[in-house]
Structure formats: C-alpha cells, structure tokens
Design an enzyme around this catalytic site. Structure first.
Site, PDB file in Angstrom:
ATOM      1  N   SER A  40      -6.015   2.870 -15.094  1.00  0.00           N
ATOM      2  CA  SER A  40      -7.162   3.465 -14.360  1.00  0.00           C
ATOM      3  C   SER A  40      -8.302   2.601 -13.993  1.00  0.00           C
ATOM      4  O   SER A  40      -8.712   1.965 -14.892  1.00  0.00           O
ATOM      5  CB  SER A  40      -7.886   4.667 -14.903  1.00  0.00           C
ATOM      6  OG  SER A  40      -8.933   5.340 -14.589  1.00  0.00           O
ATOM      7  N   ARG A  41      -8.569   2.376 -12.749  1.00  0.00           N
ATOM      8  CA  ARG A  41      -9.789   1.586 -12.569  1.00  0.00           C
ATOM      9  C   ARG A  41     -11.178   2.292 -12.936  1.00  0.00           C
ATOM     10  O   ARG A  41     -11.965   1.408 -13.247  1.00  0.00           O
ATOM     11  CB  ARG A  41     -10.059   1.483 -10.779  1.00  0.00           C
ATOM     12  CG  ARG A  41      -8.952   1.169  -9.998  1.00  0.00           C
ATOM     13  CD  ARG A  41      -9.279   1.612  -8.619  1.00  0.00           C
ATOM     14  NE  ARG A  41     -10.054   3.057  -8.766  1.00  0.00           N
ATOM     15  CZ  ARG A  41     -10.925   3.501  -7.776  1.00  0.00           C
ATOM     16  NH1 ARG A  41     -11.258   3.110  -7.018  1.00  0.00           N
ATOM     17  NH2 ARG A  41     -11.290   4.910  -8.183  1.00  0.00           N
ATOM     18  N   LEU A  80      -1.793   7.643  -5.875  1.00  0.00           N
ATOM     19  CA  LEU A  80      -3.208   7.149  -5.066  1.00  0.00           C
ATOM     20  C   LEU A  80      -3.253   7.831  -3.705  1.00  0.00           C
ATOM     21  O   LEU A  80      -2.579   8.342  -3.213  1.00  0.00           O
ATOM     22  CB  LEU A  80      -2.780   5.502  -4.866  1.00  0.00           C
ATOM     23  CG  LEU A  80      -2.729   5.045  -6.186  1.00  0.00           C
ATOM     24  CD1 LEU A  80      -2.534   3.478  -5.789  1.00  0.00           C
ATOM     25  CD2 LEU A  80      -4.165   4.836  -6.935  1.00  0.00           C
ATOM     26  N   HIS A  85      -0.785   3.696  -0.813  1.00  0.00           N
ATOM     27  CA  HIS A  85       0.692   3.825  -1.138  1.00  0.00           C
ATOM     28  C   HIS A  85       1.262   2.562  -0.893  1.00  0.00           C
ATOM     29  O   HIS A  85       1.967   2.121  -1.894  1.00  0.00           O
ATOM     30  CB  HIS A  85       1.167   5.071  -0.449  1.00  0.00           C
ATOM     31  CG  HIS A  85       0.606   6.515  -1.019  1.00  0.00           C
ATOM     32  ND1 HIS A  85       1.404   7.732  -0.474  1.00  0.00           N
ATOM     33  CD2 HIS A  85      -0.117   6.707  -1.838  1.00  0.00           C
ATOM     34  CE1 HIS A  85       0.707   8.792  -1.069  1.00  0.00           C
ATOM     35  NE2 HIS A  85      -0.149   7.987  -1.840  1.00  0.00           N
ATOM     36  N   LYS A 103       3.395  12.017  -1.810  1.00  0.00           N
ATOM     37  CA  LYS A 103       3.599  12.208  -0.238  1.00  0.00           C
ATOM     38  C   LYS A 103       2.546  12.295   0.497  1.00  0.00           C
ATOM     39  O   LYS A 103       1.295  12.349  -0.107  1.00  0.00           O
ATOM     40  CB  LYS A 103       4.449  13.432   0.112  1.00  0.00           C
ATOM     41  CG  LYS A 103       3.979  14.631  -0.738  1.00  0.00           C
ATOM     42  CD  LYS A 103       2.638  15.220  -0.998  1.00  0.00           C
ATOM     43  CE  LYS A 103       1.884  15.428   0.293  1.00  0.00           C
ATOM     44  NZ  LYS A 103       0.477  16.117   0.001  1.00  0.00           N
ATOM     45  N   ARG A 169      -9.002  13.023   1.449  1.00  0.00           N
ATOM     46  CA  ARG A 169      -8.219  13.574   2.636  1.00  0.00           C
ATOM     47  C   ARG A 169      -9.039  13.849   3.666  1.00  0.00           C
ATOM     48  O   ARG A 169      -8.881  14.193   4.905  1.00  0.00           O
ATOM     49  CB  ARG A 169      -8.020  15.225   2.004  1.00  0.00           C
ATOM     50  CG  ARG A 169      -6.944  15.088   0.910  1.00  0.00           C
ATOM     51  CD  ARG A 169      -6.537  16.475   0.442  1.00  0.00           C
ATOM     52  NE  ARG A 169      -5.544  16.310  -0.641  1.00  0.00           N
ATOM     53  CZ  ARG A 169      -5.463  15.922  -1.544  1.00  0.00           C
ATOM     54  NH1 ARG A 169      -6.570  15.641  -2.170  1.00  0.00           N
ATOM     55  NH2 ARG A 169      -4.251  16.193  -2.311  1.00  0.00           N
ATOM     56  N   THR A 268       5.090  25.353  -2.478  1.00  0.00           N
ATOM     57  CA  THR A 268       4.777  25.132  -3.765  1.00  0.00           C
ATOM     58  C   THR A 268       5.195  26.346  -4.855  1.00  0.00           C
ATOM     59  O   THR A 268       4.416  26.921  -5.419  1.00  0.00           O
ATOM     60  CB  THR A 268       3.223  24.807  -4.213  1.00  0.00           C
ATOM     61  OG1 THR A 268       2.625  26.008  -3.887  1.00  0.00           O
ATOM     62  CG2 THR A 268       2.938  23.504  -3.315  1.00  0.00           C
TER      63      THR A 268
END
Ligand SMILES: NC(=O)c1ccc[n+]([C@@H]2O[C@H](COP(=O)([O-])OP(=O)(O)OC[C@H]3O[C@@H](n4cnc5c(N)ncnc54)[C@H](OP(=O)(O)O)[C@@H]3O)[C@@H](O)[C@H]2O)c1
Length: 345
Positions: A40-41, A80, A85, A103, A169, A268
C-alpha cells in the site's frame, strides 16, 4: 492423491474497497490461494492490516514495486483506479507474475489489446476480474438463453447511487464515469447472447460532476448516466443503462422468438440468488433454479485452475476485448452529435 500447492498471491492496494470487502476474503477462504504479500502507498502496517483484514503471516510493503519484486509472489491482484490498471498490469507481467486485474481491464480497447499482447509475450495469465459469469445461476441463464429461439431483444441495466464524493469514479483522468464502471455488466451478457459484436451502436450520456466539487465551475464532468442501443446481425436489438444517479437496479432480460429469460440482481448475485424466470412464448412465467455460490471465491479459484493449465477461463481476454471495443464505440456514439457510432470496426 497429491495435494496441489496453493497459488501464492500478492495484492497491490489491499486498502481498495473491493479488495477489503470481497477479494481478500475470497482469497482467504480458498484452499487454492495463499496471500503472501501486499503493498500500500498510503497505509502503514498496523492500521492497514486491521483495515484490510491481513494477518501477520503476510508481508506488508509500503510500495507496489516491492510486491512485484517479491520472488515468492506468483500472481498479483490489481484493484487500482481504472487509469492505473495498464501501467501496473504491465509492470507485474514484466516481473514475471500472473495478473488478475479489476474491471474494466483498460480505459480503451487499444490499451486492453496492448496488455493482452504483453501477457502473451511474457507467457503469463492475464484475466479481468469480472466475477458475474462465475456464479452458477449466471451460467444457467447463459445456457437457457441458447434455447429461447432466434435472439430478438436484450435489456440490461446496472444503476444505483454512487455516494462516494471524491472517489476516482468522479474523475475523468482516472477513468471515471458510469459506463466505465458498470458497462461491462450490461454488455458482456449481451455480446454472449448475440454471439458477437454489434453492427451499430447508438448512445447518449448525461454528464455530472463529483458532489465533493460543489459548485466549482472548473470541475470536470463524467457520464453520470449512460444509455445505449445496439443492433446485431440477425435482428437482435439490445438496450443498456448505466448510472451513478438512479435507484438500484440490476436488470438482465434476454428475449428470443420462442421464450425469454430474466432475473433479479443479475450482476452481483449472492449465494442466495439462485432462481431466474423462464417466460414461455404464451406469456406464462416459470421460476427455475440455477444454483448459487460465492462468486468472488469461484473467480479466484478458477484463476488458479487457469494458471495451472487445468481450465479455460470463463471470461477470456477475447471477451474482455470485445466488450472494450463496444465500450469505445458507445463512447464515440455518445460524443457524436448524431448519437450513432461508425459501423462494425
Ligand atoms: N468486481 C467488482 O465487483 C468491483 C467492485 C468495485 C470496484 N471494482 C473495481 O476495482 C477497482 C478499485 O475500485 P475501489 O472502489 O475498490 O477503489 P478504492 O476503494 O477507491 O481504492 C483504490 C485503491 O487504489 C490505490 N490508489 C493508488 N493510486 C491511487 C489514486 N491516485 N487515487 C486513489 N487510489 C489510489 C489506493 O491504495 P493505497 O493507498 O493503499 O496504495 C486505494 O485504496 C476499480 O477498477 C473498480 O472498477 C470492481
């Protein structure tokens, strides 16, 4: 019988919501997986371990590079933001790792094709973490859809409210937008039902900005809602809707000349989502059983089987590329004033 050694995983960004809530628990539950390292950053080990549910037996690095340099890691999971990606998938393949990437695999079909070529050149497995086809009911619906007679209509939607201000997003530079986030769920089952890519694509989008941006006049919009209509050889017409700003709906309806199949929570499904509807040609509706399962666990377990050469992927890269091309054509259609894309590429 000889016990099969578990696939040794590295996870970059175990802090990602999808990693914490779905994929790390699936890896932990799977006898065919062993998480050996994460990176992790932003998160230090004690707090990060607690947040991501990662035990002391897993090496905790403060960079993604360190996970890729870890010789024990055989496969890397990449959760990510979308724009990251391609660089991290290519870095992982370059380090000799197999890769399961969230995805959408890439922002464009040409990026996805370059990533597929990099996997081929490296001789490593690269798959997109599209989990829906791993659910037994999804497979039952796909099989049933081949018995509905000539394909006539498909109707798909994945809409909901995206209540995460400041999230990637909402950022076009990070590959944000409703189509990028939700489009695969709508398009993949349609392309499978159609048996190929559309002849033409029509689409429209509604722009919107990050709620965190308030009234900032410089805030850059993403598509907050997106709808399209696809036309296929043989007369199949398919409509799809994606949105960050509408009531939660997960629609899938595949209609043939003789029957139709549909279900709730199509994209889902949980272990309890086992049934689907079969509509006869006279309109009578029958509830059928398709089976249930833990779809993220089924996905990571199949990845291990594909790496071992024992199974063919349920969502192969060829399907990822077909969806990516249809996403490109949908964006192109929405950007064009006519709402129509060019013909089949
Ligand atoms: N298959 C599914 O069901 C499903 C569901 C949700 C999301 N997804 C996909 O999974 C991916 C991640 O989505 P998510 O909502 O889980 O992400 P998220 O919670 O926002 O986490 C993303 C992680 O990426 C890392 N990161 C690196 N650079 C970043 C940057 N510039 N900005 C923000 N984060 C950065 C951060 O980890 P560190 O700080 O620890 O390095 C962060 O925790 C997306 O591609 C999404 O489409 C799939």
């Amino acid at each position: 019988m000889t016990a099969v050694a578990p696939l040794r995983w590295g996870v970059i960004a175990p802090t990602a919501a999808i990693a914490r809530l779905a994929v790390l628990p699936a890896l932990a539950a799977s006898p065919s997986a062993a998480v050996v390292a994460v990176g992790s950053r932003s998160a230090d080990a004690p707090a990060g371990r607690a947040q991501a549910g990662v035990g002391p037996e897993v090496r905790w690095y403060r960079s993604y590079e360190a996970v890729l340099a870890d010789d024990e890691v055989e496969a890397v999971y990449v959760p990510l933001p979308n724009s990251l990606h391609r660089p991290w998938v290519e870095a992982a393949l370059g380090a000799g790792k197999h890769v399961l990437c969230e995805k959408p695999l890439a922002l464009t079909a040409s990026d996805a094709a370059a990533m597929a070529a990099a996997a081929e050149a490296a001789g490593r497995v690269l798959l997109e973490a599209y989990m829906t086809p791993h659910h037994p009911r999804s497979q039952a619906i796909a099989a049933a859809s081949r018995e509905v007679g000539p394909a006539r209509f498909a109707r798909t939607a994945f809409t909901g409210r995206m209540d995460r201000p400041g999230n990637h997003r909402w950022d076009p530079a990070m590959g944000g937008g409703a189509l990028a986030d939700l489009g695969i769920y709508c398009l993949a089952p349609v392309l499978s039902f159609a048996g190929g890519e559309p002849e033409w694509v029509a689409a429209r989008e509604v722009p919107g900005t990050d709620p965190a941006a308030g009234r900032d006049p410089h805030a850059v919009a993403v598509d907050v809602s997106f709808a399209g209509l696809l036309g296929f050889a043989g007369g199949l017409l398919a409509s799809f809707e994606c949105s960050f700003d509408a009531a939660e709906r997960q629609v899938l309806e595949l209609v043939g000349a003789d029957a139709a199949v549909s279900c709730e929570r199509a994209h889902t499904p949980g272990p309890e989502d086992t049934s689907y509807r079969w509509r006869h040609s006279d309109g009578r509706v029958e509830e059928r059983q398709g089976g249930g399962g833990e779809l993220y666990r089924l996905m990571v377990e199949q990845f291990a089987e594909v790496v071992a050469g024992r199974e063919e992927p349920l969502h192969p890269l060829a399907d990822t590329l077909a969806v990516a091309r249809t996403l490109d054509r949908s964006r192109e259609a929405a950007a064009d004033g006519s709402g129509l894309s060019r013909a089949t590429p």
